[in-house]
Design a protein around this motif. Structure first.
Motif, mmCIF file in Angstrom:
data_model
loop_
_atom_site.group_PDB
_atom_site.id
_atom_site.type_symbol
_atom_site.label_atom_id
_atom_site.label_comp_id
_atom_site.label_asym_id
_atom_site.label_seq_id
_atom_site.Cartn_x
_atom_site.Cartn_y
_atom_site.Cartn_z
ATOM 1 N N GLY A 42 -0.566 81.905 43.839
ATOM 2 C CA GLY A 42 -1.997 81.984 43.565
ATOM 3 C C GLY A 42 -2.514 80.855 42.696
ATOM 4 O O GLY A 42 -1.770 79.994 42.225
ATOM 5 N N LYS A 43 -3.837 80.865 42.488
ATOM 6 C CA LYS A 43 -4.521 79.778 41.796
ATOM 7 C C LYS A 43 -4.056 79.597 40.352
ATOM 8 O O LYS A 43 -3.868 78.472 39.898
ATOM 9 N N ALA A 44 -3.882 80.687 39.626
ATOM 10 C CA ALA A 44 -3.521 80.576 38.210
ATOM 11 C C ALA A 44 -2.152 79.931 38.043
ATOM 12 O O ALA A 44 -1.970 79.029 37.204
ATOM 13 N N ALA A 45 -1.179 80.376 38.825
ATOM 14 C CA ALA A 45 0.169 79.807 38.732
ATOM 15 C C ALA A 45 0.160 78.325 39.104
ATOM 16 O O ALA A 45 0.811 77.495 38.449
ATOM 17 N N ALA A 46 -0.597 77.984 40.154
ATOM 18 C CA ALA A 46 -0.657 76.597 40.598
ATOM 19 C C ALA A 46 -1.356 75.716 39.560
ATOM 20 O O ALA A 46 -0.895 74.608 39.258
ATOM 21 N N ALA A 47 -2.457 76.199 39.016
ATOM 22 C CA ALA A 47 -3.193 75.423 38.022
ATOM 23 C C ALA A 47 -2.353 75.188 36.776
ATOM 24 O O ALA A 47 -2.323 74.089 36.212
ATOM 25 N N GLY A 48 -1.651 76.217 36.323
ATOM 26 C CA GLY A 48 -0.802 76.076 35.144
ATOM 27 C C GLY A 48 0.318 75.080 35.365
ATOM 28 O O GLY A 48 0.644 74.283 34.476
ATOM 29 N N THR A 49 0.915 75.107 36.542
ATOM 30 C CA THR A 49 2.005 74.184 36.865
ATOM 31 C C THR A 49 1.523 72.740 36.886
ATOM 32 O O THR A 49 2.158 71.842 36.328
ATOM 33 N N VAL A 50 0.366 72.504 37.506
ATOM 34 C CA VAL A 50 -0.171 71.142 37.594
ATOM 35 C C VAL A 50 -0.599 70.639 36.222
ATOM 36 O O VAL A 50 -0.337 69.475 35.862
ATOM 37 N N ALA A 51 -1.235 71.477 35.427
ATOM 38 C CA ALA A 51 -1.674 71.064 34.090
ATOM 39 C C ALA A 51 -0.482 70.673 33.218
ATOM 40 O O ALA A 51 -0.498 69.645 32.533
ATOM 41 N N ALA A 52 0.574 71.492 33.255
ATOM 42 C CA ALA A 52 1.770 71.188 32.468
ATOM 43 C C ALA A 52 2.427 69.902 32.948
ATOM 44 O O ALA A 52 2.858 69.064 32.149
ATOM 45 N N LEU A 53 2.508 69.726 34.269
ATOM 46 C CA LEU A 53 3.110 68.524 34.832
ATOM 47 C C LEU A 53 2.366 67.268 34.392
ATOM 48 O O LEU A 53 2.976 66.286 33.944
ATOM 49 N N CYS A 54 1.056 67.286 34.519
ATOM 50 C CA CYS A 54 0.257 66.104 34.168
ATOM 51 C C CYS A 54 0.311 65.796 32.676
ATOM 52 O O CYS A 54 0.260 64.624 32.265
ATOM 53 N N ASN A 55 0.418 66.825 31.850
ATOM 54 C CA ASN A 55 0.509 66.615 30.404
ATOM 55 C C ASN A 55 1.854 66.028 30.008
ATOM 56 O O ASN A 55 1.942 65.207 29.085
ATOM 57 N N GLU A 56 2.920 66.444 30.693
ATOM 58 C CA GLU A 56 4.262 65.999 30.309
ATOM 59 C C GLU A 56 4.672 64.700 30.984
ATOM 60 O O GLU A 56 5.479 63.947 30.441
ATOM 61 N N VAL A 57 4.143 64.439 32.166
ATOM 62 C CA VAL A 57 4.485 63.212 32.896
ATOM 63 C C VAL A 57 3.187 62.442 33.119
ATOM 64 O O VAL A 57 2.530 62.584 34.148
ATOM 65 N N SER A 58 2.828 61.628 32.151
ATOM 66 C CA SER A 58 1.510 60.988 32.156
ATOM 67 C C SER A 58 1.353 59.956 33.267
ATOM 68 O O SER A 58 0.226 59.587 33.620
ATOM 69 N N SER A 59 2.457 59.484 33.836
ATOM 70 C CA SER A 59 2.373 58.454 34.867
ATOM 71 C C SER A 59 2.079 59.019 36.255
ATOM 72 O O SER A 59 1.967 58.253 37.218
ATOM 73 N N ILE A 60 1.943 60.333 36.373
ATOM 74 C CA ILE A 60 1.600 60.935 37.662
ATOM 75 C C ILE A 60 0.290 60.337 38.174
ATOM 76 O O ILE A 60 -0.709 60.285 37.458
ATOM 77 N N GLU A 61 0.298 59.878 39.415
ATOM 78 C CA GLU A 61 -0.909 59.294 40.003
ATOM 79 C C GLU A 61 -1.571 60.241 40.988
ATOM 80 O O GLU A 61 -2.796 60.415 40.972
ATOM 81 N N LEU A 62 -0.776 60.855 41.870
ATOM 82 C CA LEU A 62 -1.300 61.782 42.865
ATOM 83 C C LEU A 62 -0.509 63.079 42.823
ATOM 84 O O LEU A 62 0.694 63.072 42.591
ATOM 85 N N VAL A 63 -1.207 64.187 43.068
ATOM 86 C CA VAL A 63 -0.555 65.498 43.114
ATOM 87 C C VAL A 63 -0.642 66.024 44.543
ATOM 88 O O VAL A 63 -1.738 66.243 45.070
ATOM 89 N N PHE A 64 0.499 66.220 45.173
ATOM 90 C CA PHE A 64 0.562 66.821 46.506
ATOM 91 C C PHE A 64 0.970 68.275 46.373
ATOM 92 O O PHE A 64 1.957 68.584 45.710
ATOM 93 N N MET A 65 0.210 69.161 46.989
ATOM 94 C CA MET A 65 0.629 70.563 47.107
ATOM 95 C C MET A 65 1.256 70.711 48.478
ATOM 96 O O MET A 65 0.577 70.575 49.505
ATOM 97 N N VAL A 66 2.554 70.979 48.506
ATOM 98 C CA VAL A 66 3.308 71.044 49.758
ATOM 99 C C VAL A 66 3.923 72.432 49.876
ATOM 100 O O VAL A 66 4.606 72.892 48.965
ATOM 101 N N GLY A 67 3.671 73.105 50.974
ATOM 102 C CA GLY A 67 4.219 74.445 51.125
ATOM 103 C C GLY A 67 3.832 75.057 52.465
ATOM 104 O O GLY A 67 3.674 74.355 53.463
ATOM 105 N N ILE A 68 3.648 76.370 52.449
ATOM 106 C CA ILE A 68 3.372 77.101 53.688
ATOM 107 C C ILE A 68 1.957 77.671 53.673
ATOM 108 O O ILE A 68 1.311 77.746 52.623
ATOM 109 N N CYS A 69 1.496 78.077 54.849
ATOM 110 C CA CYS A 69 0.173 78.680 54.957
ATOM 111 C C CYS A 69 0.108 79.540 56.213
ATOM 112 O O CYS A 69 1.022 79.532 57.038
#
Length: 292
Positions: A42-69
């Motif tokens: 869901g949205k909350a889990a995804a948002a939290g994961t991306v926020a933490a990632l971007c804060n800890e790895v500042s060199s991230i340029e693009l975020v790909f969400m890859v999975g199923i639908c």
């Protein structure tokens, strides 16, 4: 995870963090893989994961969400051509196919967030259409770089049938002794028109994905929304990823493998293959992004 199978290097665990990150390379570009917390969607889990990632790895340029639908089948479509010149026609999205989030008109959205809670109070398809303004929310734009790369992949795919992801899928399946990521032999309740045959490669569809915090499990509601907004897939995390990435001044892109048809007959047998197919298509898009 399926995305490990399409890396060009061995996977390395990122140390010194309370979050689980993994490092690797795709086509000469460095990637950081950040799984969602175990058991959470869901949205909350995804948002939290991306926020933490971007804060800890500042060199991230693009975020790909890859999975199923969940995909939207469309019986009257010839699925060898997903987009007709000058006019969009929804493709027949089959189990095992891949959807790349992509606008179907200039300046249009590549994904839409909708409120499934409000839909539950609407009884008929006509009422759903009448209440679309209340159901849909504004959606953030995706990465221009990723969209340009996706456009290149799309043009090569539709014009000369270039399909580099097929090689990555086959290579990983050959290494995988468990056969976990093989295509299921059949899906109960689905005709061959709505799923890949054993000898078929995934079709890649470029179009709009709808995002909500609830699983779409209703064929009538699915069809009403799909018809109204030309939706070809449903999932639960993209809106959270887009919001968190935007707050961190990053841009994102979504690639999803189709594992069910967003209806009452959900099964899990297609999930591993669909995830692998999405990862392989993502690698093809990353290859077309300029720079290192």
């Amino acid at each position: 995870m399926a995305v490990f199978g399409v890396l060009d290097t061995d996977v390395k665990a990122h140390t010194g963090s309370k979050h689980n990150y993994y490092l690797g390379e795709m086509n000469g570009k460095k990637v950081v893989i950040a799984p969602l917390p175990v058991g959470r969607t869901g949205k909350a889990a995804a948002a939290g994961t991306v926020a933490a990632l971007c804060n800890e790895v500042s060199s991230i340029e693009l975020v790909f969400m890859v999975g199923i639908c969940g995909g939207v089948p469309f019986e009257n479509t010839k699925y060898d051509k997903a987009i007709n010149p000058g006019e969009y026609k929804r493709p027949n999205v089959r189990l095992g196919d891949v959807i790349v989030s992509y606008p179907i008109k200039t300046g249009g959205p590549a994904f839409l967030e909708f409120d499934y809670g409000k839909i539950r109070d609407i009884d008929t398809r006509e009422n759903i259409k009448a209440n679309l303004k209340d159901i849909f929310k504004c959606s953030l734009r995706l990465s221009n770089k990723a969209l340009e790369a996706a456009r290149t992949v799309k043009d090569l795919y539709e014009n000369i049938r270039e399909t580099p992801w097929e090689g990555d899928i086959a290579a990983f399946q050959k290494k995988d002794n468990t056969e976990k990521f093989a295509k299921p032999a059949s899906e109960s309740g689905s005709s061959s028109e709505f799923q890949l045959k054993p000898d078929e490669a995934p079709q890649v569809h470029f179009g709009i994905i709808a995002s909500s915090d609830s699983v779409m499990r209703n064929a009538e509601v699915r069809n009403a929304i799909a018809e109204a907004e030309n939706i070809i897939g449903f999932e639960m995390e993209n809106a959270g990823v887009a919001t968190a990435a935007d707050m961190e001044d990053k841009r994102c892109m979504f690639v999803r493998g189709v594992c069910d048809h967003s209806d009452e007959g959900k099964e899990k047998s297609w999930q591993p293959f669909a995830a692998l197919a999405a990862a392989a298509v993502t690698k093809s898009i990353i290859a077309k992004i300029p720079g290192n």
